[in-house]
Write an enzyme that holds these catalytic residues in place. Structure first.
Site, PDB file in Angstrom:
ATOM      1  N   ILE A 111      41.686  41.024  57.095  1.00 18.36           N
ATOM      2  CA  ILE A 111      42.132  42.080  56.587  1.00 18.36           C
ATOM      3  C   ILE A 111      43.363  42.517  56.347  1.00 18.36           C
ATOM      4  CG2 ILE A 111      41.761  44.216  55.689  1.00 18.36           C
ATOM      5  CD1 ILE A 111      38.728  44.331  56.044  1.00 18.36           C
ATOM      6  N   VAL A 151      45.377  39.608  55.430  1.00 19.48           N
ATOM      7  CA  VAL A 151      45.679  39.792  53.672  1.00 19.48           C
ATOM      8  C   VAL A 151      46.229  40.565  53.357  1.00 19.48           C
ATOM      9  CG1 VAL A 151      44.185  39.867  51.474  1.00 19.48           C
ATOM     10  CG2 VAL A 151      43.441  38.269  53.516  1.00 19.48           C
ATOM     11  N   GLU A 152      46.488  41.694  53.961  1.00 28.37           N
ATOM     12  CA  GLU A 152      46.810  43.152  52.984  1.00 28.37           C
ATOM     13  C   GLU A 152      48.246  43.333  53.359  1.00 28.37           C
ATOM     14  OE1 GLU A 152      45.685  45.443  51.609  1.00 28.37           O
ATOM     15  OE2 GLU A 152      43.802  45.298  51.371  1.00 28.37           O
ATOM     16  N   SER A 153      49.109  43.465  55.017  1.00 29.01           N
ATOM     17  CA  SER A 153      49.909  43.511  54.662  1.00 29.01           C
ATOM     18  C   SER A 153      50.552  41.801  55.762  1.00 29.01           C
ATOM     19  CB  SER A 153      50.122  44.109  55.579  1.00 29.01           C
ATOM     20  OG  SER A 153      49.473  44.285  57.211  1.00 29.01           O
TER      21      SER A 153
END
Length: 187
Positions: free
Chosen positions: A57, A60-62
């Site tokens: 996560i 993908v997020e940052s």
């Protein structure tokens, strides 16, 4: 003729070195790095969440970049929306965590993001695929899709998620999760 033999020997040595490097080291970790392992591991144990899922996560997020704020206002490496973060801080009883700390510091961001992910996994009876979709689109939207029969929440039917951004998000998180579990022996 001697020069040719020297080049062949050097090439053989170089090839052997490269092969040993690839077979004796985890060279794939160069392509799929996980930063902040200790913090992820600590929060994964605290909230009973798979650390590879947290890492996927974050990727993908940052892409593990700290201090990020999205164009929509999501904060930090786990990209928490301020309203969600405020609600989660109250529910998790984390008074020492603030929105400013969530944006700029890894530890409180991973702590709150992992708590939130854990709560989504519990809310959806352990179904991580639904929890990943809810992390992106919100649990209310995901429940609505499922109630309307637009998506059944199964891993095999991720392509049926009605919102492109969420569908791609879930696919990317699952891709990185699979890579991390393949590449790393242990967290």
């Amino acid at each position: 003729m001697r020069l040719f033999r020297k080049k062949r020997v050097l090439m053989l040595l170089f090839t052997t070195f490269v092969m040993l490097l690839f077979f004796n080291s985890n060279w794939m970790s160069w392509f799929y790095p996980i930063h902040f392992k200790e913090e992820i591991k600590l929060q994964a144990e605290e909230y009973d969440v798979d650390p590879y899922l947290i890492a996927a996560i974050i990727r993908v997020e940052s892409n593990f970049k700290t201090g990020k704020e999205s164009s929509k206002g999501a904060l930090g490496i786990m990209q928490l929306m301020p309203n969600t973060a405020t609600w989660a801080m109250e529910m998790a009883k984390l008074p020492e965590v603030s929105l400013d700390r969530i944006k700029h510091e890894v530890s409180p961001n991973v702590q709150l993001g992992t708590w939130y992910l854990s709560s989504l996994i519990k809310q959806f009876d352990g179904n991580r695929t639904i929890a990943i979709a809810a992390y992106n689109a919100g649990p209310g939207n995901v429940k609505s899709w499922m109630n309307k029969g637009l998506w059944d929440g199964q891993l095999e039917t991720v392509k049926e998620i009605p919102i492109d951004q969420t569908r791609h998000y879930v696919q990317r998180v699952l891709y990185y999760y699979e890579k991390y579990t393949d590449v790393y022996d242990k967290f």
